[in-house]
Design a protein around this motif. Structure first.
Motif, PDB file in Angstrom:
ATOM      1  N   ALA A  52      52.132 -26.112  86.499  1.00  0.00           N
ATOM      2  CA  ALA A  52      51.885 -26.442  85.095  1.00  0.00           C
ATOM      3  C   ALA A  52      51.817 -25.139  84.285  1.00  0.00           C
ATOM      4  O   ALA A  52      51.427 -24.106  84.822  1.00  0.00           O
ATOM      5  N   PRO A  53      52.209 -25.203  83.010  1.00  0.00           N
ATOM      6  CA  PRO A  53      52.212 -23.971  82.207  1.00  0.00           C
ATOM      7  C   PRO A  53      50.814 -23.587  81.741  1.00  0.00           C
ATOM      8  O   PRO A  53      50.533 -23.556  80.559  1.00  0.00           O
ATOM      9  N   ILE A  54      49.942 -23.302  82.686  1.00  0.00           N
ATOM     10  CA  ILE A  54      48.573 -22.908  82.336  1.00  0.00           C
ATOM     11  C   ILE A  54      48.257 -21.592  83.019  1.00  0.00           C
ATOM     12  O   ILE A  54      48.828 -21.287  84.054  1.00  0.00           O
ATOM     13  N   MET A  76      43.912 -21.139  77.161  1.00  0.00           N
ATOM     14  CA  MET A  76      43.042 -20.789  78.294  1.00  0.00           C
ATOM     15  C   MET A  76      41.756 -21.618  78.269  1.00  0.00           C
ATOM     16  O   MET A  76      41.406 -22.278  79.233  1.00  0.00           O
ATOM     17  N   ILE A 107      41.121 -24.300  76.413  1.00  0.00           N
ATOM     18  CA  ILE A 107      41.430 -25.735  76.430  1.00  0.00           C
ATOM     19  C   ILE A 107      41.721 -26.207  77.853  1.00  0.00           C
ATOM     20  O   ILE A 107      41.157 -27.189  78.324  1.00  0.00           O
ATOM     21  N   GLU A 108      42.596 -25.468  78.546  1.00  0.00           N
ATOM     22  CA  GLU A 108      42.969 -25.860  79.914  1.00  0.00           C
ATOM     23  C   GLU A 108      41.744 -25.858  80.828  1.00  0.00           C
ATOM     24  O   GLU A 108      41.552 -26.766  81.630  1.00  0.00           O
ATOM     25  N   LYS A 142      36.319 -30.969  82.901  1.00  0.00           N
ATOM     26  CA  LYS A 142      36.039 -32.397  82.700  1.00  0.00           C
ATOM     27  C   LYS A 142      36.458 -33.222  83.911  1.00  0.00           C
ATOM     28  O   LYS A 142      35.790 -34.179  84.274  1.00  0.00           O
ATOM     29  N   ARG A 143      37.587 -32.829  84.518  1.00  0.00           N
ATOM     30  CA  ARG A 143      38.045 -33.545  85.713  1.00  0.00           C
ATOM     31  C   ARG A 143      37.000 -33.442  86.822  1.00  0.00           C
ATOM     32  O   ARG A 143      36.636 -34.445  87.439  1.00  0.00           O
ATOM     33  N   GLU A 191      33.921 -35.496  85.977  1.00  0.00           N
ATOM     34  CA  GLU A 191      34.173 -36.937  86.073  1.00  0.00           C
ATOM     35  C   GLU A 191      34.111 -37.399  87.517  1.00  0.00           C
ATOM     36  O   GLU A 191      33.557 -38.447  87.840  1.00  0.00           O
ATOM     37  N   LYS A 192      34.695 -36.572  88.406  1.00  0.00           N
ATOM     38  CA  LYS A 192      34.651 -36.914  89.835  1.00  0.00           C
ATOM     39  C   LYS A 192      33.215 -36.900  90.339  1.00  0.00           C
ATOM     40  O   LYS A 192      32.863 -37.634  91.243  1.00  0.00           O
ATOM     41  N   LEU A 216      48.825 -27.985  89.671  1.00  0.00           N
ATOM     42  CA  LEU A 216      48.280 -27.054  88.684  1.00  0.00           C
ATOM     43  C   LEU A 216      49.107 -25.776  88.622  1.00  0.00           C
ATOM     44  O   LEU A 216      49.297 -25.195  87.570  1.00  0.00           O
ATOM     45  N   VAL A 249      39.680 -28.908  80.126  1.00  0.00           N
ATOM     46  CA  VAL A 249      40.312 -30.119  80.674  1.00  0.00           C
ATOM     47  C   VAL A 249      40.011 -30.236  82.173  1.00  0.00           C
ATOM     48  O   VAL A 249      39.659 -31.301  82.675  1.00  0.00           O
ATOM     49  N   LEU A 250      40.112 -29.106  82.862  1.00  0.00           N
ATOM     50  CA  LEU A 250      39.887 -29.125  84.308  1.00  0.00           C
ATOM     51  C   LEU A 250      38.405 -29.261  84.660  1.00  0.00           C
ATOM     52  O   LEU A 250      38.056 -29.887  85.654  1.00  0.00           O
TER      53      LEU A 250
END
Lengths: 329, 291
Positions: free
Chosen positions: B127-129, B1, B3-4, B10-11, B14-15, B124, B7-8
């Motif tokens: 995906a297994p999140i 949870m 970690i995912e 950060k996306r 970054e944008k 998304l 990751v998102l």
């Protein structure tokens, strides 16, 4: 082993729009299975149920032994998806898109990087990897989408109209990748399409779906066989005499007069055609035109659905199709 | 949870930092509040009459007295009405930081709508999140963006001549201010992102944001003390979390002390953010991503 098992699946929207109507089929491991049908037939809805994006109204769906209703996360881990609509993040680089997906599937960083390089090389995007996706062409996007579906090494790859709107070159390039992946890695592929040649060329088995129902399911060659061989059409100046002479030939199964032409049904078109021409010449019958056609999936489709895939009117209420599209978003 | 979600997040970031114009355009509004509004509508200047004429019959002591009163008026106003702030901009900055949080959170849902439109959300969802990681990624990226903007506005406000003057500058004050701004941002981002989860159109979001932004700003203690307001508006302002965040921030700026008022404000903000986080997680889990 049967990696995709679908039993009596139905999907109903708003209690009245039946998008998928009690269908059953199985896909074996290592197989390329094609789902063929016109727009609005229920292909995308089926794929959305199989990939856990929609809940089935009725029926049982197991992917890689996991029930889509009870174990959606296990299903999601086992499958890769190349959706119909593009799902890339335009503002990020190709490589970033790829690694983002790898992270969401918990692929360890080192393995992800190696696989990403390998896959980018496979589809010829190595040089474009560090560019923003917004600079990509349609074909490049689709290829990136394809390898994003593969980054976590799935057991089954689902492709929803993967070559829709692509030029013929890009299309055949994608077909080559898919065949290669299937042959070399034993990847099971489930593909929906409304391009008959695509299904014919790629698939081990095909199911034809229309108005939410599966009409027939078999190998492409069996389906064509069922239509009963080749068709020769000739126009000559003496129909009656020609018909009499040709019907005496051994391998001719049936001969009809259609308008000004003669239509001959046979199993060995390639061999019969020269014979016919010879007979006509010997009997001084003038042959004006001649055409030999082999059965295509187009005809198979016509046979089972009663209309051509290229017909724009699908016979299905446009409103229902629109609503389904809207719902499926 | 976690970690995912990271990751998102950060996306999203970054944008965001790839387009510096976005960061700076978001700074324009708060800076305008401080530099233009704060300077021209400065309440301490309103009563500072300099060229008063008096009738000759007036005793000179009275004239002197009146002149002295007005010369001292701005200090008096600051002391009586603005919590003894060194200047109005110091008082205003606390409110503007909270306003900035509100405005940037109100649009936090827009990226959910874009992701839905461009199909990224579908990726998304297969995906297994956990679904809630998608939600919390939107919330916390908004919070991080808002806090970075707050720091920039804080620095700009301190650099403006006649701007923000802190009574004390120590790590405790900074931490408490940022934690409370964090809580305000979390609460608002949870609220607005949850609202956007089922929206299909960007226009709906803009309409909602425009509908609530200014009323929430004016029905709060962000620009003026709520004692200026009529009773009914004071009631609204008292349930508006911006009032508490503005009060906490400016009290710390002006006094540098953690008073009982500050502790109360902090508790209100904690309650606000925790309850909306819980509400948001329910919305994300049971409502937001269903077909």
């Amino acid at each position: 082993m049967e990696i995709v098992q679908v039993e009596n699946l139905s999907k109903v929207f708003d209690k009245e729009i039946v998008a998928v109507d009690n269908i059953s089929f199985h896909v074996k491991e290592g197989e390329i299975f094609g789902f063929l049908g016109p727009n609005g037939a229920g292909k995308t809805t089926t794929i959305k149920v199989l990939t856990t994006l929609l809940q089935p109204t009725n029926g049982q769906v197991n992917i890689a032994t996991f029930d889509v209703r009870k174990k959606p996360d296990s299903v999601r881990r086992s499958i890769g998806i190349v959706p119909q609509a593009l799902t890339l993040d335009d503002d990020l680089k190709g490589m970033t898109n790829l690694l983002l997906s790898a992270k969401l599937y918990r692929v360890p960083d080192k393995i992800a990087k190696e696989r990403a390089d390998e896959l980018l090389k496979l589809v010829g995007l190595k040089d474009a990897a560090e560019r923003d996706v917004s600079t990509y062409s349609g074909g490049m996007r689709k290829r990136l989408e394809l390898i994003i579906g593969l980054i976590h090494n799935p057991k089954v790859l689902f492709l929803d109209e993967p070559t829709l709107g692509l030029d013929i070159q890009t299309r055949s390039v994608i077909w080559d990748y898919l065949k290669k992946l299937n042959k070399e890695n034993g990847l099971t592929i489930f593909i929906t399409t409304h391009y008959l040649e695509e299904a014919d060329l790629l698939c081990d088995r095909i199911a034809i779906i229309d108005q939410g129902k599966i009409l027939v399911e078999d190998t492409p060659s069996n389906l064509k066989q069922k239509l009963g061989g080749d068709m020769i059409e000739i126009s000559v100046d003496d129909n009656v005499k020609a018909k009499e002479l040709i019907s005496e030939l051994n391998s001719v199964e049936k001969i009809d007069t259609v308008g000004q032409k003669l239509r001959i049904k046979t199993n060995k078109g390639d061999e019969v055609l020269p014979l016919i021409l010879e007979i006509c010449k010997a009997n001084k019958i003038n042959v004006k035109t001649v055409a030999l056609s082999k059965p295509s999936l187009d005809e198979v489709f016509l046979e089972y659905t009663g209309r051509s895939l290229r017909d724009t009117g699908t016979g299905f209420s446009d409103k229902a199709a629109m609503q389904r599209l809207w719902k499926a978003r | 949870m976690i970690i995912e979600t990271w990751v998102l997040v950060k996306r999203e970031l970054e944008k965001w930092y790839k387009v510096p114009a976005l960061i700076f355009s978001a700074l324009i509004q708060p800076v305008v509040w401080i530099a233009l509004f704060g300077n021209s509508f400065n309440p301490t200047k309103i009563i500072s009459f300099e060229n008063l004429t008096f009738s000759e019959n007036m005793p000179p002591e009275v004239v002197m007295g009146i002149k002295e009163f007005f010369a001292n008026s701005s200090n008096l106003i600051l002391e009586q009405t603005f919590q003894g702030a060194p200047n109005y901009l110091t008082y205003l900055t606390g409110g503007v930081l909270s306003t900035l949080i509100l405005f940037s959170s109100a649009f936090s849902g827009s990226s959910v709508i874009w992701d839905r439109r461009f199909g990224f959300l579908d990726k998304l969802l297969v995906a297994p999140i956990p679904r809630s990681s998608i939600y919390y990624a939107k919330v916390f990226s908004t919070v991080i963006k808002a806090l970075i903007q707050c720091s920039l506005v804080f620095i700009i406000a301190s650099l403006i001549p006649g701007g923000l003057v802190l009574a004390k500058l120590n790590i405790t004050i900074i931490v408490v201010v940022f934690v409370s701004l964090f809580m305000l941002a979390t609460g608002f981002a949870c609220l607005f992102t949850a609202m956007a989860l089922r929206m299909r159109k960007w226009e709906t979001l803009i309409a909602v944001a425009n509908l609530v932004n200014l009323p929430l700003l004016f029905a709060s203690g962000a620009l003026f003390p709520i004692s200026f307001m009529p009773d009914w508006l004071q009631t609204i302002a008292r349930v508006n979390p911006i009032t508490y965040s503005a009060d906490l921030t400016r009290t710390l700026f002006i006094t540098g002390e953690i008073t009982s008022n500050v502790i109360f404000d902090f508790q209100v903000l904690a309650g606000f953010s925790i309850s909306l986080m819980i509400l948001g997680s329910f919305v994300a889990r049971y409502y937001g991503f269903k077909e």
